[in-house]
Scaffold this motif. Structure first.
Motif, PDB file in Angstrom:
ATOM      1  N   ARG A  50     -34.190  33.815 -31.175  1.00 45.97           N
ATOM      2  CA  ARG A  50     -34.561  34.152 -30.019  1.00 45.97           C
ATOM      3  C   ARG A  50     -35.657  33.451 -29.380  1.00 45.97           C
ATOM      4  O   ARG A  50     -35.611  32.835 -28.180  1.00 45.97           O
ATOM      5  CB  ARG A  50     -34.702  35.795 -29.790  1.00 45.97           C
ATOM      6  N   ASP A  51     -36.895  33.405 -30.229  1.00 46.02           N
ATOM      7  CA  ASP A  51     -38.148  32.711 -29.821  1.00 46.02           C
ATOM      8  C   ASP A  51     -37.967  31.120 -29.514  1.00 46.02           C
ATOM      9  O   ASP A  51     -38.418  30.682 -28.510  1.00 46.02           O
ATOM     10  CB  ASP A  51     -39.216  33.153 -30.820  1.00 46.02           C
ATOM     11  N   ALA A  52     -37.254  30.641 -30.243  1.00 49.40           N
ATOM     12  CA  ALA A  52     -36.973  29.095 -30.328  1.00 49.40           C
ATOM     13  C   ALA A  52     -36.068  29.022 -29.054  1.00 49.40           C
ATOM     14  O   ALA A  52     -36.311  27.774 -28.495  1.00 49.40           O
ATOM     15  CB  ALA A  52     -36.294  28.631 -31.671  1.00 49.40           C
ATOM     16  N   CYS A  53     -35.231  29.617 -28.883  1.00 47.39           N
ATOM     17  CA  CYS A  53     -34.095  29.723 -27.610  1.00 47.39           C
ATOM     18  C   CYS A  53     -34.891  29.609 -26.387  1.00 47.39           C
ATOM     19  O   CYS A  53     -34.814  29.068 -25.239  1.00 47.39           O
ATOM     20  CB  CYS A  53     -33.055  30.800 -27.551  1.00 47.39           C
ATOM     21  N   ILE A  54     -36.004  30.671 -26.273  1.00 49.11           N
ATOM     22  CA  ILE A  54     -36.802  30.760 -24.987  1.00 49.11           C
ATOM     23  C   ILE A  54     -37.513  29.485 -24.676  1.00 49.11           C
ATOM     24  O   ILE A  54     -37.638  29.053 -23.479  1.00 49.11           O
ATOM     25  CB  ILE A  54     -37.613  32.058 -24.945  1.00 49.11           C
ATOM     26  N   ALA A  55     -38.452  29.117 -25.743  1.00 43.73           N
ATOM     27  CA  ALA A  55     -38.970  27.815 -25.634  1.00 43.73           C
ATOM     28  C   ALA A  55     -38.212  26.605 -25.224  1.00 43.73           C
ATOM     29  O   ALA A  55     -38.702  25.821 -24.326  1.00 43.73           O
ATOM     30  CB  ALA A  55     -39.847  27.569 -27.178  1.00 43.73           C
ATOM     31  N   SER A  56     -37.100  26.555 -25.944  1.00 49.69           N
ATOM     32  CA  SER A  56     -36.297  25.516 -25.675  1.00 49.69           C
ATOM     33  C   SER A  56     -35.790  25.277 -24.162  1.00 49.69           C
ATOM     34  O   SER A  56     -35.692  24.321 -23.595  1.00 49.69           O
ATOM     35  CB  SER A  56     -34.837  25.450 -26.426  1.00 49.69           C
ATOM     36  N   LEU A  57     -35.487  26.539 -23.691  1.00 53.68           N
ATOM     37  CA  LEU A  57     -34.635  26.721 -22.402  1.00 53.68           C
ATOM     38  C   LEU A  57     -35.730  26.401 -21.362  1.00 53.68           C
ATOM     39  O   LEU A  57     -35.539  25.690 -20.363  1.00 53.68           O
ATOM     40  CB  LEU A  57     -34.320  28.160 -22.246  1.00 53.68           C
ATOM     41  N   ILE A  58     -37.057  26.753 -21.435  1.00 53.64           N
ATOM     42  CA  ILE A  58     -38.193  26.402 -20.489  1.00 53.64           C
ATOM     43  C   ILE A  58     -38.471  24.881 -20.507  1.00 53.64           C
ATOM     44  O   ILE A  58     -38.570  24.418 -19.580  1.00 53.64           O
ATOM     45  CB  ILE A  58     -39.233  27.207 -20.801  1.00 53.64           C
ATOM     46  N   LEU A  59     -38.312  24.428 -21.830  1.00 53.12           N
ATOM     47  CA  LEU A  59     -38.751  22.956 -22.223  1.00 53.12           C
ATOM     48  C   LEU A  59     -37.711  22.177 -21.653  1.00 53.12           C
ATOM     49  O   LEU A  59     -37.918  20.722 -21.612  1.00 53.12           O
ATOM     50  CB  LEU A  59     -39.124  22.719 -23.457  1.00 53.12           C
ATOM     51  N   ASN A  60     -36.448  22.610 -21.388  1.00 55.19           N
ATOM     52  CA  ASN A  60     -35.433  21.768 -21.014  1.00 55.19           C
ATOM     53  C   ASN A  60     -34.909  22.256 -19.788  1.00 55.19           C
ATOM     54  O   ASN A  60     -33.796  21.786 -19.140  1.00 55.19           O
ATOM     55  CB  ASN A  60     -34.166  22.097 -22.060  1.00 55.19           C
ATOM     56  N   ARG A 104     -39.833  29.325 -14.558  1.00 57.14           N
ATOM     57  CA  ARG A 104     -40.656  30.155 -14.590  1.00 57.14           C
ATOM     58  C   ARG A 104     -40.463  31.252 -15.716  1.00 57.14           C
ATOM     59  O   ARG A 104     -39.369  31.801 -15.933  1.00 57.14           O
ATOM     60  CB  ARG A 104     -41.254  30.782 -13.198  1.00 57.14           C
ATOM     61  N   VAL A 105     -41.599  32.052 -16.233  1.00 60.29           N
ATOM     62  CA  VAL A 105     -41.281  33.192 -16.823  1.00 60.29           C
ATOM     63  C   VAL A 105     -40.847  34.197 -16.327  1.00 60.29           C
ATOM     64  O   VAL A 105     -39.945  34.876 -16.983  1.00 60.29           O
ATOM     65  CB  VAL A 105     -42.807  33.455 -17.624  1.00 60.29           C
ATOM     66  N   SER A 106     -41.121  34.418 -15.062  1.00 60.04           N
ATOM     67  CA  SER A 106     -40.405  35.596 -14.277  1.00 60.04           C
ATOM     68  C   SER A 106     -38.880  35.110 -14.353  1.00 60.04           C
ATOM     69  O   SER A 106     -37.955  36.375 -14.357  1.00 60.04           O
ATOM     70  CB  SER A 106     -40.951  35.746 -12.923  1.00 60.04           C
ATOM     71  N   GLU A 107     -38.516  33.990 -14.130  1.00 58.34           N
ATOM     72  CA  GLU A 107     -37.065  33.746 -14.118  1.00 58.34           C
ATOM     73  C   GLU A 107     -36.310  33.848 -15.539  1.00 58.34           C
ATOM     74  O   GLU A 107     -35.028  34.310 -15.126  1.00 58.34           O
ATOM     75  CB  GLU A 107     -36.788  32.159 -13.361  1.00 58.34           C
ATOM     76  N   VAL A 108     -37.025  33.579 -16.555  1.00 57.81           N
ATOM     77  CA  VAL A 108     -36.291  33.809 -17.813  1.00 57.81           C
ATOM     78  C   VAL A 108     -36.344  35.097 -18.067  1.00 57.81           C
ATOM     79  O   VAL A 108     -35.279  35.421 -18.525  1.00 57.81           O
ATOM     80  CB  VAL A 108     -37.538  33.106 -18.973  1.00 57.81           C
ATOM     81  N   VAL A 109     -37.303  36.030 -17.677  1.00 52.33           N
ATOM     82  CA  VAL A 109     -37.180  37.461 -17.904  1.00 52.33           C
ATOM     83  C   VAL A 109     -35.940  38.309 -17.044  1.00 52.33           C
ATOM     84  O   VAL A 109     -35.343  38.936 -17.627  1.00 52.33           O
ATOM     85  CB  VAL A 109     -38.382  38.219 -17.386  1.00 52.33           C
ATOM     86  N   ASN A 110     -35.680  37.657 -16.038  1.00 57.19           N
ATOM     87  CA  ASN A 110     -34.719  38.133 -15.075  1.00 57.19           C
ATOM     88  C   ASN A 110     -33.283  37.547 -15.503  1.00 57.19           C
ATOM     89  O   ASN A 110     -32.329  38.252 -14.975  1.00 57.19           O
ATOM     90  CB  ASN A 110     -34.960  37.976 -13.776  1.00 57.19           C
ATOM     91  N   VAL A 151     -47.044  29.824 -21.817  1.00 58.46           N
ATOM     92  CA  VAL A 151     -45.672  29.730 -21.295  1.00 58.46           C
ATOM     93  C   VAL A 151     -45.536  28.875 -19.990  1.00 58.46           C
ATOM     94  O   VAL A 151     -44.684  28.112 -19.934  1.00 58.46           O
ATOM     95  CB  VAL A 151     -44.760  31.288 -21.239  1.00 58.46           C
ATOM     96  N   HIS A 152     -46.641  28.834 -19.273  1.00 63.25           N
ATOM     97  CA  HIS A 152     -46.452  28.229 -17.844  1.00 63.25           C
ATOM     98  C   HIS A 152     -46.688  26.792 -18.165  1.00 63.25           C
ATOM     99  O   HIS A 152     -46.095  25.749 -17.393  1.00 63.25           O
ATOM    100  CB  HIS A 152     -47.558  28.805 -17.011  1.00 63.25           C
ATOM    101  N   LYS A 153     -47.499  26.368 -19.234  1.00 63.68           N
ATOM    102  CA  LYS A 153     -47.663  24.993 -19.581  1.00 63.68           C
ATOM    103  C   LYS A 153     -46.545  24.546 -20.075  1.00 63.68           C
ATOM    104  O   LYS A 153     -46.385  23.267 -20.349  1.00 63.68           O
ATOM    105  CB  LYS A 153     -48.949  24.906 -20.474  1.00 63.68           C
ATOM    106  N   LEU A 154     -45.416  25.174 -20.680  1.00 66.93           N
ATOM    107  CA  LEU A 154     -44.146  24.684 -21.253  1.00 66.93           C
ATOM    108  C   LEU A 154     -43.547  24.289 -19.960  1.00 66.93           C
ATOM    109  O   LEU A 154     -42.874  23.175 -19.911  1.00 66.93           O
ATOM    110  CB  LEU A 154     -43.457  25.955 -22.033  1.00 66.93           C
TER     111      LEU A 154
END
Length: 364
Positions: free
Chosen positions: A191-201, A205-211, A307-310
């Motif tokens: 899960r954690d790798a997926c979140i990082a990967s999704l933002i990096l690709n 924004r983190v709020s968009e990921v949460v929603n 997370v924002h720097k990602l």
């Protein structure tokens, strides 16, 4: 409506009655144009200012709601200077220049509305004298300055892939001796790798990921449907592309989402957390994602990474292959002025100009 927007709206509606009637009127005037999050920031800024006025004896009001227009109208310039000093030097945890600028801008917006737009029953302005019109607020957020602060604090080139790989494997090796940390990593690494990967690709924004909900993901077409910041249509979701690298990460996480986190069928959130002692999973919070990225970043050797720097890392990398307008659209910026940060980070604008000049020069 996004989860964060609903929370901010509820918080706004709870705090607004504690404001003077003219502030409530101003907020209602701004509602069609600004998000609940922005309006909530206005309320916090006015709470700070009105509390200071009362504390300094510049208002005799027993509460913020009792502050009068006349008290605002008769403020001297010395009072505004005093408030600025309070924010920068006298308040606990003194505010940054950016925060001070924002707080003063919020006051300027209110005073402008009261003196130039709102009117009484006789068509006269509610505020006859606007002290904030005399206050010069210097622009703080310059793209070049922001870029300079980000230098060396984002992921570059191969580091984007390496960071995701570290979450999958390297972190476990580093914390193997700590049973609790190791167990948590084993449970959550996909899960954690997926979140990082999704933002990096994608640059979300983190709020968009949460929603994000499960129904917002189209893995085959590499598409996400997100509530974008600044969009006031609460039913519209913007399609955002993600790069090929995230397809496998998403597919792997989705295959584990229900069984690993005991996710009930009614829970539509994409990213799920299973708190200790809980019988079923629930939507991850913004804070949990932020803390999760910081945890991995420190072990990865990038203690400044957030997370924002990602998002900044993706944007810088994306800009190298695309122009400023495509980068703006991908990131959901309101204007290219914000996107200029990445031109300064990559020095692409200057290097492109040099290349064009060399190409056009006649051979010697």
């Amino acid at each position: 409506m996004s989860i964060q927007k609903a929370t901010d709206r509820a918080n706004l509606d709870q705090r607004l009655p504690q404001m003077p009637w003219f502030v409530q009127q101003f907020i209602d005037y701004k509602r069609p144009d600004l998000s609940p999050s922005t309006l909530l920031e206005y309320i916090r800024d006015y709470e700070s200012f009105f509390g200071w006025l009362r504390g300094e004896g510049l208002s005799v009001a027993a509460s913020n709601a009792d502050i009068t227009l006349l008290e605002l109208e008769t403020l001297h310039m010395d009072s505004i200077v005093g408030y600025r000093l309070h924010l920068t030097t006298r308040a606990e945890n003194a505010n940054s220049r950016v925060t001070v600028s924002r707080k003063l801008s919020a006051l300027r917006s209110l005073f402008h509305y009261l003196s130039q737009i709102a009117e009484d029953e006789n068509f006269y302005p509610l505020l006859k004298r606007n002290i904030m019109a005399k206050v010069e607020i210097k622009r703080i957020h310059k793209p070049k300055d922001t870029a300079a602060k980000l230098k060396g604090k984002i992921l570059e080139d191969e580091e984007l892939l390496e960071f995701v790989g570290y979450i999958y494997e390297g972190y476990g090796t580093d914390v193997e001796a700590n049973k609790q940390a190791y167990y948590s990593w084993q449970l959550n690494r996909e899960r954690d790798a997926c979140i990082a990967s999704l933002i990096l690709n994608s640059g979300l924004r983190v709020s968009e990921v949460v929603n994000l909900s499960v129904d917002d993901v189209d893995v085959n077409n590499k598409l996400l449907y997100v509530f974008r910041k600044g969009h006031n249509d609460e039913t519209f979701k913007t399609p955002v592309y993600f790069r090929e690298q995230s397809k496998d990460d998403l597919s792997l996480y989705l295959s584990l989402r229900q069984s690993r986190y005991k996710t009930p069928k009614r829970e539509k959130a994409l990213f799920i957390a299973l708190p200790n002692g809980s019988k079923e999973g629930k939507r991850m919070t913004k804070r949990a994602i932020q803390e999760m990225i910081i945890k991995y970043a420190k072990r990865f050797g990038k203690p400044y990474l957030t997370v924002h720097k990602l998002r900044h890392s993706f944007a810088t990398d994306y800009y190298l292959q695309n122009d400023i307008y495509r980068t703006k659209e991908q990131l959901g910026h309101a204007s290219t002025e914000t996107t200029e940060i990445y031109a300064h980070l990559t020095d692409k604008t200057m290097s492109d100009a040099i290349e064009r000049r060399l190409d056009n020069e006649p051979p010697q």
